[in-house]
Structure formats: structure tokens, C-alpha cells
Design a protein around this motif. Structure first.
Motif, PDB file in Angstrom:
ATOM      1  N   LYS A  98      17.990  87.503 -22.353  1.00 38.23           N
ATOM      2  CA  LYS A  98      19.314  88.264 -23.022  1.00 38.23           C
ATOM      3  C   LYS A  98      20.289  87.131 -23.242  1.00 38.23           C
ATOM      4  O   LYS A  98      21.529  87.713 -22.800  1.00 38.23           O
ATOM      5  N   LEU A  99      20.178  86.169 -24.019  1.00 34.80           N
ATOM      6  CA  LEU A  99      20.897  85.187 -24.256  1.00 34.80           C
ATOM      7  C   LEU A  99      22.036  85.357 -25.108  1.00 34.80           C
ATOM      8  O   LEU A  99      23.082  84.780 -25.179  1.00 34.80           O
ATOM      9  N   ASN A 100      21.771  86.725 -25.803  1.00 38.64           N
ATOM     10  CA  ASN A 100      22.900  87.061 -26.735  1.00 38.64           C
ATOM     11  C   ASN A 100      24.038  87.642 -25.929  1.00 38.64           C
ATOM     12  O   ASN A 100      25.255  87.800 -26.525  1.00 38.64           O
ATOM     13  N   LEU A 101      23.709  87.880 -24.800  1.00 36.11           N
ATOM     14  CA  LEU A 101      24.926  88.218 -23.898  1.00 36.11           C
ATOM     15  C   LEU A 101      26.128  87.332 -23.544  1.00 36.11           C
ATOM     16  O   LEU A 101      27.096  87.559 -23.091  1.00 36.11           O
ATOM     17  N   ILE A 102      25.647  86.000 -23.939  1.00 31.71           N
ATOM     18  CA  ILE A 102      26.366  84.965 -23.669  1.00 31.71           C
ATOM     19  C   ILE A 102      27.525  84.607 -24.464  1.00 31.71           C
ATOM     20  O   ILE A 102      28.720  84.111 -24.323  1.00 31.71           O
ATOM     21  N   GLN A 103      27.312  85.351 -25.781  1.00 32.56           N
ATOM     22  CA  GLN A 103      28.429  85.175 -26.746  1.00 32.56           C
ATOM     23  C   GLN A 103      29.909  85.715 -26.311  1.00 32.56           C
ATOM     24  O   GLN A 103      29.601  86.962 -25.632  1.00 32.56           O
ATOM     25  N   GLY A 104      30.751  84.689 -26.354  1.00 29.16           N
ATOM     26  CA  GLY A 104      32.132  85.203 -26.194  1.00 29.16           C
ATOM     27  C   GLY A 104      32.504  85.220 -24.443  1.00 29.16           C
ATOM     28  O   GLY A 104      33.654  85.487 -24.177  1.00 29.16           O
ATOM     29  N   ARG A 105      31.547  84.992 -23.762  1.00 27.80           N
ATOM     30  CA  ARG A 105      31.801  84.790 -22.345  1.00 27.80           C
ATOM     31  C   ARG A 105      32.562  83.438 -21.916  1.00 27.80           C
ATOM     32  O   ARG A 105      32.448  82.895 -22.499  1.00 27.80           O
ATOM     33  N   ARG A 106      33.370  83.747 -20.853  1.00 23.49           N
ATOM     34  CA  ARG A 106      34.285  82.619 -20.445  1.00 23.49           C
ATOM     35  C   ARG A 106      33.804  81.997 -18.989  1.00 23.49           C
ATOM     36  O   ARG A 106      33.851  82.651 -18.077  1.00 23.49           O
ATOM     37  N   VAL A 107      33.441  80.713 -19.356  1.00 19.49           N
ATOM     38  CA  VAL A 107      32.968  79.753 -18.252  1.00 19.49           C
ATOM     39  C   VAL A 107      33.556  78.549 -17.922  1.00 19.49           C
ATOM     40  O   VAL A 107      34.070  78.030 -18.853  1.00 19.49           O
ATOM     41  N   ILE A 108      33.743  78.507 -16.455  1.00 26.22           N
ATOM     42  CA  ILE A 108      34.375  77.226 -16.065  1.00 26.22           C
ATOM     43  C   ILE A 108      33.162  76.527 -15.718  1.00 26.22           C
ATOM     44  O   ILE A 108      32.096  76.929 -14.868  1.00 26.22           O
ATOM     45  N   LEU A 109      33.038  75.164 -16.237  1.00 22.24           N
ATOM     46  CA  LEU A 109      31.662  74.329 -15.888  1.00 22.24           C
ATOM     47  C   LEU A 109      32.248  72.947 -15.275  1.00 22.24           C
ATOM     48  O   LEU A 109      32.683  72.196 -16.101  1.00 22.24           O
ATOM     49  N   THR A 110      31.664  72.522 -14.190  1.00 22.89           N
ATOM     50  CA  THR A 110      32.194  71.084 -13.725  1.00 22.89           C
ATOM     51  C   THR A 110      31.013  70.114 -13.946  1.00 22.89           C
ATOM     52  O   THR A 110      29.834  70.616 -14.105  1.00 22.89           O
ATOM     53  N   GLY A 111      31.236  69.033 -14.034  1.00 27.32           N
ATOM     54  CA  GLY A 111      30.210  67.881 -14.184  1.00 27.32           C
ATOM     55  C   GLY A 111      29.640  68.064 -15.790  1.00 27.32           C
ATOM     56  O   GLY A 111      28.460  67.842 -15.610  1.00 27.32           O
ATOM     57  N   ALA A 112      30.581  68.247 -16.605  1.00 21.92           N
ATOM     58  CA  ALA A 112      30.146  68.578 -17.738  1.00 21.92           C
ATOM     59  C   ALA A 112      29.970  67.280 -18.781  1.00 21.92           C
ATOM     60  O   ALA A 112      29.646  67.385 -20.108  1.00 21.92           O
ATOM     61  N   SER A 113      30.306  66.015 -18.204  1.00 21.92           N
ATOM     62  CA  SER A 113      30.042  64.860 -18.935  1.00 21.92           C
ATOM     63  C   SER A 113      28.710  64.090 -19.045  1.00 21.92           C
ATOM     64  O   SER A 113      28.440  63.109 -19.911  1.00 21.92           O
ATOM     65  N   LEU A 134      32.151  83.428 -15.437  1.00 21.82           N
ATOM     66  CA  LEU A 134      31.100  82.476 -14.775  1.00 21.82           C
ATOM     67  C   LEU A 134      31.965  81.331 -14.353  1.00 21.82           C
ATOM     68  O   LEU A 134      32.417  80.559 -15.196  1.00 21.82           O
ATOM     69  N   LEU A 135      31.807  80.658 -13.173  1.00 23.83           N
ATOM     70  CA  LEU A 135      32.000  79.553 -12.685  1.00 23.83           C
ATOM     71  C   LEU A 135      30.773  78.825 -12.240  1.00 23.83           C
ATOM     72  O   LEU A 135      29.953  79.291 -11.635  1.00 23.83           O
ATOM     73  N   VAL A 136      30.381  77.333 -12.884  1.00 20.56           N
ATOM     74  CA  VAL A 136      29.306  76.975 -12.547  1.00 20.56           C
ATOM     75  C   VAL A 136      29.765  75.649 -11.742  1.00 20.56           C
ATOM     76  O   VAL A 136      30.448  75.116 -12.396  1.00 20.56           O
ATOM     77  N   ASN A 137      29.613  75.436 -10.572  1.00 18.53           N
ATOM     78  CA  ASN A 137      29.548  74.304  -9.654  1.00 18.53           C
ATOM     79  C   ASN A 137      28.420  73.435  -9.792  1.00 18.53           C
ATOM     80  O   ASN A 137      27.703  73.584  -9.031  1.00 18.53           O
ATOM     81  N   ASN A 138      28.712  72.390 -10.814  1.00 15.81           N
ATOM     82  CA  ASN A 138      27.582  71.586 -11.228  1.00 15.81           C
ATOM     83  C   ASN A 138      27.697  69.998 -10.743  1.00 15.81           C
ATOM     84  O   ASN A 138      26.963  69.389 -10.469  1.00 15.81           O
ATOM     85  N   ALA A 139      29.077  69.549 -10.574  1.00 14.90           N
ATOM     86  CA  ALA A 139      29.266  68.509 -10.404  1.00 14.90           C
ATOM     87  C   ALA A 139      28.732  67.670  -9.051  1.00 14.90           C
ATOM     88  O   ALA A 139      28.795  68.631  -8.061  1.00 14.90           O
ATOM     89  N   GLY A 140      28.080  66.599  -9.211  1.00 17.31           N
ATOM     90  CA  GLY A 140      27.538  66.224  -7.817  1.00 17.31           C
ATOM     91  C   GLY A 140      27.264  64.881  -7.903  1.00 17.31           C
ATOM     92  O   GLY A 140      27.157  64.170  -9.049  1.00 17.31           O
TER      93      GLY A 140
END
Ligand code: NAP
Length: 258
Positions: free
Chosen positions: A2-17, A85-91
Motif C-alpha cells: 500500500k505504498l500509495n499511503l506514503i504520499q504526504g506523510r511526515r517522516v523524520i529520518l536519521t542517518g540519511a547521508s 513516522l520516526l526512523v532511527n537509522n543512524a548507526g
């Protein structure tokens, strides 16, 4: 999916570089999400902003610094007033015998891989509560299920984040916050090159590492399908399964090949 649900969602994403975070940011933006990206290196964040000016906000800084985490939350509050959504990815990682390592190695790995995501989750909670079908996603590791030698601090930090994730899943259920834990196996990113210490000469990455883009696809699929704990590879699943039913054999295997 259901990837169409992602449009317009507000996400914080760490480790995005780089690596998984960069792939996640690109895919989220292609799917028209709004993304607040962070990392220490600015140029990859600026590139995302240039490519998707309306959808991207960025904050650069060390995620172990409380001021970086505070700026992230303030930026999200200012632009969106809530997050979905908060994605804690930095590691980070470190490789080599525990007994010979400095206490700094343990401290830094725990700060980046456990304390920072834990504290960012706490700060983000009021914004998540106001989000639309909100979710927290912690990027753990298969090594947060079954520890291996020579990556002891890393395994400990990933066990810790998995434990916190499980506790928050229950604590935050009444607020309607989905709490996901994603456990990649070896991934073809900058992770091993960026390790803060590597005191053993060996090919850590091997030749079967998963592409970050694939990890990102699985992560987003897990989010929209409200999954809880996702193991990404047959090898990872086999290790976790073996550890449950025959822990001595699993120990023997990781001591021999880990
Ligand atoms: N690669 C693997 O084999 C593997 C396997 C299982 C799980 N994982 C997990 O997947 C996640 C992403 O790793 P990756 O494989 O994509 O590695 P990567 O390419 O090295 O990316 C790591 C990201 O974390 C950021 N980061 C590291 N330390 C930071 C700090 N102190 N402050 C702010 N940002 C920091 C880096 O950005 P800057 O350097 O620009 O700050 C980078 O964007 C990690 O949590 C890792 O433990 C990786």
C-alpha cells in the motif's frame, strides 16, 4: 503493497547521508512523502533538498548531541506540527576483540546506536501522538537477536535497541503508535568502511550483502503493512531460528564462522 499511503506523510529520518538511510530517503521522496533528514555530513542532505525542495527539510549534526535532537524536533514542530513516522537509522560499528578495546569504543557505540535513538524517540513522542496512524521504526540488526564474536559492543547496542523497541510497542499501543523493529543482515553500505575501529583484517562484508535499496523497500513495506519485527534474509532467519531451538549449536556456529 500500500505504498500509495506514503504520499504526504511526515517522516523524520536519521542517518540519511548514506547506505540504508539514503536509500530510504530517496524512496520516501519518490513516493511523495515529506522528509526531515539528518546526518553529520551536509552535502548529501543538501542534494536531497535541491532535488525535492518542497518535500525536504534538513538538520545536520551529531545525533549523540542533545542539541541536534532538539533541533530536529523543533524543525518538525515548526513545519508540520506532528509526525507520522520516526526512523532511527543512524548507526556505527566497530570490529575487534572486546578485551583489547578501549572503554570509549563501548561508550560511543552505545551512544549512537542506543542512547540517541532512545532519546530521540522520547522527544518525538508528543509529535507522534498527533500524527496520522503514527509509527516508530528502529533499524536494529540480526546481531540484535543473536550475538557474534568480535562485534561485541555493536551486538550489545543492537540488543538494547531491540529491547527498548519491544517495551515501547506495548507502552505506546494505547496511543495508536505502531512500533517496528527491522533487522537487516549484512548490507552493502559504507558501514564497514565507516567503522570507528577495525583491529582485525578480514572481509567483513562478504559477497552476499543486500543492496540498501532492497532494505529500504522492505522497510517501507513493513511500515505500511504495520509489521512488528522484520528479519530480512533467509540466513538471518535461519540463525535466529537455530538460536531458539538449539542455542548450543548456534553458539558453536557463530564461534566457528561468526
Ligand atoms: N551495513 C550493514 O551490514 C548493516 C547490517 C545490519 C544493520 N545495519 C544498521 O543499519 C543502519 C544504517 O547503516 P548503513 O549500513 O546504512 O551504514 P552507513 O552507510 O555507514 O550509514 C550510517 C548513517 O548513520 C549516520 N551516522 C553515523 N554516526 C552518526 C552520528 N554520530 N550522528 C549522526 N549521524 C550518524 C551516517 O551519517 P554521517 O556519517 O554523515 O553522520 C550515515 O548516514 C545502522 O543502524 C546499522 O547498524 C547495517
Amino acid at each position: 503493497m500500500k505504498l500509495n499511503l506514503i504520499q504526504g506523510r511526515r517522516v523524520i529520518l536519521t542517518g540519511a547521508s548514506s547506505g540504508i538511510g539514503e536509500a530510504l530517503a530517496s524512496r520516501l521522496l519518490e513516493l511523495e512523502a515529506n522528509v526531515l533528514v539528518t546526518a553529520r555530513r551536509e552535502s548529501p542532505l543538501i542534494k536531497l533538498k535541491e532535488k525535492y525542495p518542497q518535500q525536504v527539510h534538513w538538520v545536520s549534526g551529531d545525533i549523540t548531541a542533545p542539541s541536534t535532537r532538539q533541533r530536529l524536533i523543533e524543525t518538525a514542530q515548526e513545519h508540520w506540527g506532528a509526525i507520522d513516522l520516526l526512523v532511527n537509522n543512524a548507526g556505527i560499528g566497530a570490529m575487534g576483540p572486546f578485551a583489547e578495546a578501549s572503554p570509549d569504543r563501548l561508550e560511543l557505540l552505545m551512544k549512537v546506536n542506543f542512547i540517541a535513538p532512545a532519546e530521540l524517540s522520547r522527544l518525538a513522542y508528543p509529535l507522534l501522538v498527533k500524527g496520522e496512524q503514527p509509527a516508530l521504526m528502529n533499524i536494529g540488526s540480526i546481531l540484535g537477536h543473536r550475538a557474534v564474536p568480535w562485534k561485541s559492543e555493536y551486538c550489545a547496542s543492537k540488543f538494547a535497541i531491540r529491547g527498548l523497541t519491544a517495551a515501547l510497542r506495548s507502552e505506546w499501543k494505547s496511543e495508536g503508535i505502531d512500533v517496528l523493529h527491522l533487522s537487516p543482515s549484512t548490507t552493502d553500505s559504507q558501514f564497514f568502511d565507516q567503522a570507528i575501529e577495525n583491529t582485525m583484517q578480514r572481509n567483513w562484508k562478504g559477497n552476499r550483502a543486500m543492496a540498501p535499496k532492497r532494505v529500504a523497500e522492505i522497510a517501507l513495506d513493513a511500515w505500511v503493512n504495520r509489521r512488528r519485527d522484520v528479519l530480512l534474509t533467509p540466513g538471518g532467519k535461519a540463525l535466529v531460528w537455530l538460536d531458539r531451538i538449539a542455542p548450543r549449536i548456534a553458539s558453536w556456529a557463530v564461534t566457528r564462522w561468526g
